[in-house]
Design an enzyme around this catalytic site. Structure first.
Site, short mmCIF file in Angstrom:
data_model
loop_
_atom_site.label_atom_id
_atom_site.label_comp_id
_atom_site.label_asym_id
_atom_site.label_seq_id
_atom_site.Cartn_x
_atom_site.Cartn_y
_atom_site.Cartn_z
N THR A 146 3.91 5.50 5.75
CA THR A 146 3.69 4.42 4.78
C THR A 146 4.00 5.00 3.39
OG1 THR A 146 1.32 4.92 4.72
CG2 THR A 146 2.03 3.11 6.16
N LYS A 168 0.57 10.27 10.52
CA LYS A 168 0.91 9.65 9.24
C LYS A 168 -0.38 9.54 8.46
CE LYS A 168 -0.89 5.75 7.92
NZ LYS A 168 -1.12 5.26 6.57
N THR A 179 -7.99 8.89 7.20
CA THR A 179 -7.20 7.70 7.53
C THR A 179 -5.82 8.08 7.98
OG1 THR A 179 -8.34 6.40 5.95
CG2 THR A 179 -6.24 5.59 6.66
N GLU A 259 -1.77 11.16 -1.79
CA GLU A 259 -1.16 10.39 -2.88
C GLU A 259 -1.50 10.94 -4.26
OE1 GLU A 259 -2.70 6.58 -2.01
OE2 GLU A 259 -1.14 6.09 -0.56
N ASN A 378 -2.10 3.67 -6.36
CA ASN A 378 -3.02 2.77 -5.69
C ASN A 378 -3.36 1.52 -6.48
OD1 ASN A 378 -3.63 3.99 -3.07
ND2 ASN A 378 -4.13 5.74 -4.37
N SER A 383 0.97 -4.92 -4.65
CA SER A 383 1.66 -5.89 -5.52
C SER A 383 3.08 -5.41 -5.82
CB SER A 383 0.87 -6.12 -6.80
OG SER A 383 0.34 -4.92 -7.30
#
Lengths: 383, 383
Positions: A146, A168, A179, A259, A378, A383
């Site tokens: 992702t 992943k 996660t 991230e 994040n 969006s």
């Protein structure tokens, strides 16, 4: 090598069009036997995605013929229609492969609260099935990405048998589990019960102790499939160690790809009264936003470590706590220790040792720093 | 008006040189009686700063003659020397004012793990004492600022009596308590036991439900002093409501001034089985970094609200959960609700309603978004 490092497995990864940008988004992993043993560990979040609910059911039999995974949509919080979509995906895979749908696990990752584009996903299963290959592990690992910047694979070799896997995960990393989607495969000839025992023992000390941002996902899935194709049944301890090694390696790769992170932070809690105490303290330190900002700024702010420890129920006396950052004992007996200017913070890895002086148990928890890049990634995700 | 809004109090705020930039850093609040009743609530962090340990002792008598507060240093994790410094500060105040040191509360705020410059602090007490005034409340409020961009004061009027107060706090805001120093004063003629009851009732639903960044401080202190100077003893309910109003107002000011925040987020949990459930769910939502980033990006990402609810032990069924963001029920029965594009996210205040559909209890928790500015402020705090 990924999920096809072990004999008896084929895999594929393709672009089905689930992701609007055209990147690979559908992976298939098939166990060609002779054994179809499997075990799994799932998120402990009470809000579980449809594929998690489905795959938990599948695993009750201890058998998995195939795993279908998609990125580009989590199929979480999607109601009865979402569950129907997961079911239809498993039926489609079963149909194409000529296996039982009750033995097809499903895993999804992506945005919560959006239905999957089934008109793209189902034809994608045909495409993926047509590309199944003993060399498909790499492509499968790529298709489940992702926000991952790299795909993650790992392999451990036993004597004549192998454990391999893919993962992943790049954000929303928190225990119970970190996660992630993970598929591990082995050609060792091991039954479902042994797989379950080895997998739980491994995840407990690896994925469960990766806590990038304290946020627990709705979709975490870790599967371990055995084909028995090597014909070898290793000693349990040896097999469990191989599973742990692969989980640990994949867990480290998740941390390194978190991230926006600029620091990988290893929190080692020592001299705890119990292992649970050590884990609780490690998690509390790992989740302290102020500390994570300070470490981002290369500031060895040990006061924030102590204030994080102070929020736990672990056994300790405040005036006996010691903290080292990158080898310098900046806090001794709850107060000022060695000169904090001695701490070299230039490197990506930061090593914190929290000494509770209350026993002899230990645990290590991994996290990352908190950065403006994390906020940017994040705040713009959906969006 | 601050702490001198009520009769019977004098205050001062000066620059003692504790802060290297020369800003005001020392405040003194004196109760001139006739009553010297007091109550206090402190951090529940087990790592407590020296002044917290000292002031907890002082309050056992239910009497406070004066409060001395400094910014520029938390005097936390400073060992026996830190406690001696707090003791010496109280003795100095007692000496200058001609009161008993056992009735002098001390509060400190600033960096953890650094000893206070006593050679500047003690002479500062003389300077502050010389400037004590019935109009000194504002200056006292200014002297306790750390990263606060504004000073915070509030007043509630009863019939012939007053409750006033000041607060400092801008980051590290998390319950048990929101990280802060607060001094409240009243000229109502109320005993220590009643003060304690009213203060605990107020902080439980105000400061304890402000959770800006999940980080609990070592120094949180909320004091309530009564002078009895009005000669009026109000009804308990009326008095408690005035204390709650002032605490609520100051709590809101803390949220609005939270470090780097661009959104004030009101999380209202409704239809919970118990108030504890409602608070647990509210806190879990308030501490979800991914949601806080999403709201910063003006993204009404309700999936992250659900995944936060799912980590709690509260009573609920996942497929009965409803979530509204700014009045739009974006999640209904655990799945997709009204169109998320209808949510207007342009304003500073964000209002989340989480409906657990499990009872009739309610709680409101306040937090802020997570921003790059928060990261910047806190990565450079001590360096």
């Amino acid at each position: 090598m990924s999920v096809t490092a072990a004999q008896g497995f084929t895999a594929a990864g393709i672009a089905a069009g689930i992701k609007e940008n055209g990147n690979p988004d559908l992976a298939l992993v098939v166990n060609n036997g002779p054994r179809l043993a499997a075990a799994g560990v799932f998120t402990s979040n009470r809000v579980k995605a449809a594929p998690v609910l489905w795959s938990e059911q599948v695993l009750r039999s201890g058998r998995i013929s195939a795993v279908v995974l998609n990125s580009g949509g989590a199929n979480a919080c999607t109601g009865p229609k979402g569950f129907q979509d997961t079911h239809a995906t498993a039926e489609k895979v079963a149909d194409v492969l000529g296996v039982n749908a009750a033995e097809v696990a499903v895993a999804s990752t992506g945005l919560i609260g959006v239905l999957l584009p089934m008109d793209k996903l189902l034809p994608g299963v045909d495409t993926a099935a047509a590309q199944l290959s003993e060399h498909g592990g790499e492509k499968a690992a790529i298709a489940i990405k992702t926000t991952d910047t790299v795909h993650k694979t790992s392999v451990a070799q036993g004597e004549g048998w192998t454990v391999g896997g893919m993962a992943k995960g790049a954000g929303m990393l928190a225990p119970g589990l970190a996660t992630m989607l993970v598929v591990l495969t082995t050609d060792a000839d091991v039954d479902a019960e042994t797989l379950d025992k080895a997998l739980r023992a491994a995840t407990r000390v690896t994925f469960d102790r990766v806590d990038s941002d304290g946020c627990m996902s709705t979709n975490d899935t870790v599967l371990l499939l055995a084909s028995g194709a090597s014909g070898i049944t290793p000693e349990y301890a040896e097999f469990a160690e191989a599973v742990r090694t692969v989980c640990d390696d994949l867990g480290q790769q998740l941390v390194r790809d978190a991230e926006g992170a600029s620091k990988d932070i290893k929190i080692e809690v020592i001299n705890a009264a119990t292992e649970d105490d050590a884990v609780e303290v490690g998690r509390s330190i790992a989740r302290n936003n102020l500390l994570k900002c300070a470490l981002h700024g290369e500031d060895p702010n040990w006061g924030r470590v102590l204030s994080a420890i102070g929020t736990t129920k672990a056994a300790f006396e405040p005036d006996r706590l010691n903290v080292a950052i990158n080898g310098v004992w900046v806090c001794k007996n709850g107060g000022v220790g060695e000169d904090r200017d001695k701490v070299d913070m230039r490197y990506r890895e930061v090593h914190i040792v929290a000494d509770l002086a209350a026993g002899s148990e230990t645990a290590t928890v991994w996290t990352n720093d908190l950065t403006a890049d994390y906020v940017h990634e994040n705040s713009a995700y959906s969006s």
